[in-house]
Design a protein around this motif. Structure first.
Motif, PDB file in Angstrom:
ATOM      1  N   GLU A 220      22.241  27.289 -26.432  1.00 11.08           N
ATOM      2  CA  GLU A 220      21.763  28.085 -25.307  1.00 11.08           C
ATOM      3  C   GLU A 220      20.369  27.642 -24.907  1.00 11.08           C
ATOM      4  OE1 GLU A 220      22.171  32.189 -26.253  1.00 11.08           O
ATOM      5  OE2 GLU A 220      21.394  32.906 -24.341  1.00 11.08           O
ATOM      6  N   ASP A 221      20.133  27.584 -23.601  1.00 10.34           N
ATOM      7  CA  ASP A 221      18.803  27.249 -23.089  1.00 10.34           C
ATOM      8  C   ASP A 221      18.586  28.024 -21.793  1.00 10.34           C
ATOM      9  OD1 ASP A 221      17.100  24.131 -22.129  1.00 10.34           O
ATOM     10  OD2 ASP A 221      16.409  26.193 -22.307  1.00 10.34           O
ATOM     11  N   GLY A 222      17.933  29.145 -21.930  1.00 13.93           N
ATOM     12  CA  GLY A 222      17.683  29.965 -20.754  1.00 13.93           C
ATOM     13  C   GLY A 222      18.978  30.481 -20.152  1.00 13.93           C
ATOM     14  N   ARG A 223      19.191  30.178 -18.871  1.00 20.16           N
ATOM     15  CA  ARG A 223      20.408  30.654 -18.204  1.00 20.16           C
ATOM     16  C   ARG A 223      21.637  29.816 -18.527  1.00 20.16           C
ATOM     17  NH1 ARG A 223      20.711  30.030 -13.087  1.00 20.16           N
ATOM     18  NH2 ARG A 223      19.088  28.442 -12.864  1.00 20.16           N
ATOM     19  N   PHE A 224      21.451  28.732 -19.238  1.00 19.65           N
ATOM     20  CA  PHE A 224      22.535  27.782 -19.494  1.00 19.65           C
ATOM     21  C   PHE A 224      22.999  27.851 -20.954  1.00 19.65           C
ATOM     22  CE2 PHE A 224      22.054  25.719 -15.439  1.00 19.65           C
ATOM     23  CZ  PHE A 224      20.710  25.909 -15.127  1.00 19.65           C
ATOM     24  N   THR A 225      24.313  27.954 -21.122  1.00 13.93           N
ATOM     25  CA  THR A 225      24.898  27.961 -22.458  1.00 13.93           C
ATOM     26  C   THR A 225      26.083  27.007 -22.460  1.00 13.93           C
ATOM     27  OG1 THR A 225      24.277  30.276 -22.805  1.00 13.93           O
ATOM     28  CG2 THR A 225      25.928  29.348 -24.293  1.00 13.93           C
ATOM     29  N   VAL A 226      26.143  26.165 -23.464  1.00 15.22           N
ATOM     30  CA  VAL A 226      27.301  25.287 -23.606  1.00 15.22           C
ATOM     31  C   VAL A 226      28.078  25.726 -24.847  1.00 15.22           C
ATOM     32  CG1 VAL A 226      25.895  23.540 -24.796  1.00 15.22           C
ATOM     33  CG2 VAL A 226      28.103  22.906 -23.835  1.00 15.22           C
ATOM     34  N   PHE A 227      29.388  25.800 -24.692  1.00 16.59           N
ATOM     35  CA  PHE A 227      30.299  26.163 -25.777  1.00 16.59           C
ATOM     36  C   PHE A 227      31.201  24.972 -26.088  1.00 16.59           C
ATOM     37  CE2 PHE A 227      29.463  30.685 -25.977  1.00 16.59           C
ATOM     38  CZ  PHE A 227      29.001  30.991 -24.708  1.00 16.59           C
ATOM     39  N   LEU A 228      31.398  24.723 -27.370  1.00 18.85           N
ATOM     40  CA  LEU A 228      32.252  23.624 -27.792  1.00 18.85           C
ATOM     41  C   LEU A 228      33.383  24.147 -28.668  1.00 18.85           C
ATOM     42  CD1 LEU A 228      32.902  20.594 -28.073  1.00 18.85           C
ATOM     43  CD2 LEU A 228      31.292  20.523 -30.008  1.00 18.85           C
ATOM     44  N   ASN A 229      34.595  23.784 -28.314  1.00 26.05           N
ATOM     45  CA  ASN A 229      35.777  24.122 -29.113  1.00 26.05           C
ATOM     46  C   ASN A 229      36.408  22.813 -29.544  1.00 26.05           C
ATOM     47  OD1 ASN A 229      38.382  24.720 -30.043  1.00 26.05           O
ATOM     48  ND2 ASN A 229      38.580  26.484 -28.678  1.00 26.05           N
ATOM     49  N   LYS A 230      36.056  22.375 -30.746  1.00 28.13           N
ATOM     50  CA  LYS A 230      36.503  21.048 -31.205  1.00 28.13           C
ATOM     51  C   LYS A 230      38.011  20.987 -31.382  1.00 28.13           C
ATOM     52  CE  LYS A 230      33.791  20.572 -34.789  1.00 28.13           C
ATOM     53  NZ  LYS A 230      32.811  21.677 -34.646  1.00 28.13           N
ATOM     54  N   SER A 231      38.602  22.045 -31.865  1.00 30.07           N
ATOM     55  CA  SER A 231      40.058  22.007 -32.106  1.00 30.07           C
ATOM     56  C   SER A 231      40.817  21.835 -30.802  1.00 30.07           C
ATOM     57  CB  SER A 231      40.510  23.268 -32.839  1.00 30.07           C
ATOM     58  OG  SER A 231      40.234  24.412 -32.056  1.00 30.07           O
TER      59      SER A 231
ATOM     60  N   GLY B 219      19.654  10.697  -9.106  1.00 33.04           N
ATOM     61  CA  GLY B 219      20.407  10.397 -10.301  1.00 33.04           C
ATOM     62  C   GLY B 219      20.729  11.660 -11.078  1.00 33.04           C
ATOM     63  N   PRO B 220      21.664  11.579 -12.017  1.00 34.28           N
ATOM     64  CA  PRO B 220      21.972  12.743 -12.853  1.00 34.28           C
ATOM     65  C   PRO B 220      20.750  13.175 -13.661  1.00 34.28           C
ATOM     66  CG  PRO B 220      23.664  11.050 -13.061  1.00 34.28           C
ATOM     67  CD  PRO B 220      22.521  10.426 -12.325  1.00 34.28           C
ATOM     68  N   THR B 221      20.564  14.464 -13.766  1.00 35.58           N
ATOM     69  CA  THR B 221      19.456  15.029 -14.536  1.00 35.58           C
ATOM     70  C   THR B 221      20.012  15.769 -15.740  1.00 35.58           C
ATOM     71  OG1 THR B 221      18.157  15.332 -12.520  1.00 35.58           O
ATOM     72  CG2 THR B 221      17.463  16.587 -14.454  1.00 35.58           C
ATOM     73  N   PHE B 222      19.485  15.461 -16.905  1.00 38.30           N
ATOM     74  CA  PHE B 222      19.951  16.104 -18.127  1.00 38.30           C
ATOM     75  C   PHE B 222      19.718  17.604 -18.073  1.00 38.30           C
ATOM     76  CE2 PHE B 222      20.930  16.840 -22.426  1.00 38.30           C
ATOM     77  CZ  PHE B 222      19.941  17.655 -22.965  1.00 38.30           C
ATOM     78  N   LEU B 223      20.733  18.353 -18.499  1.00 36.40           N
ATOM     79  CA  LEU B 223      20.650  19.803 -18.453  1.00 36.40           C
ATOM     80  C   LEU B 223      20.637  20.403 -19.858  1.00 36.40           C
ATOM     81  CD1 LEU B 223      20.611  21.962 -16.249  1.00 36.40           C
ATOM     82  CD2 LEU B 223      23.105  21.985 -16.303  1.00 36.40           C
ATOM     83  N   ILE B 224      21.660  20.124 -20.625  1.00 37.17           N
ATOM     84  CA  ILE B 224      21.794  20.709 -21.946  1.00 37.17           C
ATOM     85  C   ILE B 224      22.774  19.876 -22.751  1.00 37.17           C
ATOM     86  CG2 ILE B 224      23.680  22.275 -21.275  1.00 37.17           C
ATOM     87  CD1 ILE B 224      22.362  24.438 -23.068  1.00 37.17           C
ATOM     88  N   SER B 225      22.646  19.917 -24.061  1.00 34.47           N
ATOM     89  CA  SER B 225      23.554  19.136 -24.907  1.00 34.47           C
ATOM     90  C   SER B 225      23.992  19.966 -26.108  1.00 34.47           C
ATOM     91  CB  SER B 225      22.876  17.857 -25.389  1.00 34.47           C
ATOM     92  OG  SER B 225      21.740  18.166 -26.203  1.00 34.47           O
ATOM     93  N   ILE B 226      24.986  19.456 -26.812  1.00 41.64           N
ATOM     94  CA  ILE B 226      25.453  20.103 -28.031  1.00 41.64           C
ATOM     95  C   ILE B 226      26.017  19.058 -28.973  1.00 41.64           C
ATOM     96  CG2 ILE B 226      27.766  20.611 -27.085  1.00 41.64           C
ATOM     97  CD1 ILE B 226      27.600  23.290 -28.685  1.00 41.64           C
ATOM     98  N   SER B 227      25.682  19.192 -30.226  1.00 40.32           N
ATOM     99  CA  SER B 227      26.238  18.326 -31.255  1.00 40.32           C
ATOM    100  C   SER B 227      27.563  18.901 -31.730  1.00 40.32           C
ATOM    101  CB  SER B 227      25.261  18.248 -32.433  1.00 40.32           C
ATOM    102  OG  SER B 227      25.888  17.734 -33.582  1.00 40.32           O
ATOM    103  N   SER B 228      28.428  18.045 -32.244  1.00 40.41           N
ATOM    104  CA  SER B 228      29.747  18.505 -32.686  1.00 40.41           C
ATOM    105  C   SER B 228      29.701  19.402 -33.914  1.00 40.41           C
ATOM    106  CB  SER B 228      30.657  17.312 -32.969  1.00 40.41           C
ATOM    107  OG  SER B 228      30.099  16.501 -33.985  1.00 40.41           O
ATOM    108  N   ILE B 229      28.532  19.506 -34.548  1.00 40.77           N
ATOM    109  CA  ILE B 229      28.432  20.396 -35.716  1.00 40.77           C
ATOM    110  C   ILE B 229      28.152  21.836 -35.289  1.00 40.77           C
ATOM    111  CG2 ILE B 229      27.695  18.542 -37.243  1.00 40.77           C
ATOM    112  CD1 ILE B 229      24.851  19.632 -37.048  1.00 40.77           C
TER     113      ILE B 229
END
Lengths: 115, 115
Positions: free
Chosen positions: A58-69, A43-53
């Motif tokens: 960043e979590d170790g080697r993993f970074t998520v970037f969010l561009n709301k516009s 099954g899918p395994t959770f990796l990282i998340s980000i809130s819209s605020i």
């Protein structure tokens, strides 16, 4: 109809280099975004998340970037390792606005890290 | 701590037959979700239980699908009668009731093949 889109079905990267996986969404009510990793027959395994605020998490080697516009998010993996080879799913929910916690998923991007 | 478990891992049935899928969430998780992935497409939400109550069943495709969660522990998803388009991988996920992060923990899935 699909509210979360991953337009690249596959990506190949050399070991040690950066992997960038992209995701676009259409629903402006989405306020929480997640990345899941999936190996075959699991099954899918959770990796990282980000809130819209936020615009970065960043979590170790993993970074998520969010561009709301732009209604765009990306997952960066640095450095990429052969064990990172899997299918990556982007997901979103509108839990704050709607109270619903159901996730909307993209179709996935298969990452292959070449040793 | 045991993860989300699903049974069976694979089921092959003929059109018109009945199949029941079972999901055991992580112990103590009040929230239980069912999702489905049809070949090559995105993972789609089916429904959400909070304890034994159906919180959201907006994703259920039709009345051939019946989900239950008696006692607020394990859940079953029955398909009766099965149609060819019901083939896919059915995932169950759970999350704790007070989860602030919103991630859901997925089981390995049940691959349903209707012939």
């Amino acid at each position: 109809d699909q509210q979360v889109k991953q337009n690249s079905p596959s990506l190949s990267v050399q070991e040690g280099r950066i992997s960038i996986l992209n995701c676009d969404y259409t629903n402006s009510m989405f306020d929480y975004f997640l990345w899941y990793k999936k190996y075959p027959a699991e099954g899918p395994t959770f990796l990282i998340s980000i809130s819209s605020i936020k615009d970065k998490n960043e979590d170790g080697r993993f970074t998520v970037f969010l561009n709301k516009s732009a209604k765009h998010l990306s997952l960066h993996i640095v450095p990429s390792q052969p064990g990172d080879s899997a299918v990556y799913f982007c997901a979103a929910s509108a839990r704050v606005v709607t109270g619903a916690n159901n996730l909307f998923f993209g179709t996935g991007t298969r990452l292959t890290v070449i040793p | 701590e045991a993860g989300v478990t699903q049974f069976p891992s694979h089921s092959v049935i003929e059109k018109g037959q009945t199949v029941t899928l079972r999901c055991d969430p992580i112990s103590g998780h009040d929230n239980l979700y069912w999702y489905r992935r049809v070949m090559g497409k995105e993972i789609k939400f089916l429904l959400h239980f909070v304890k034994e109550s159906k919180q959201d069943e907006s994703g259920m495709p039709n009345n051939r699908f019946l989900a239950e969660r008696t006692g607020g522990t394990y859940s079953t998803l029955k398909v009766q009668p099965a149609e060819l388009e019901d083939s896919g991988v059915y995932f169950c996920a759970s999350s704790p009731g007070t989860s602030g992060a919103g991630e859901q923990y997925f089981g390995p899935g049940t691959r349903l093949t209707v012939t």
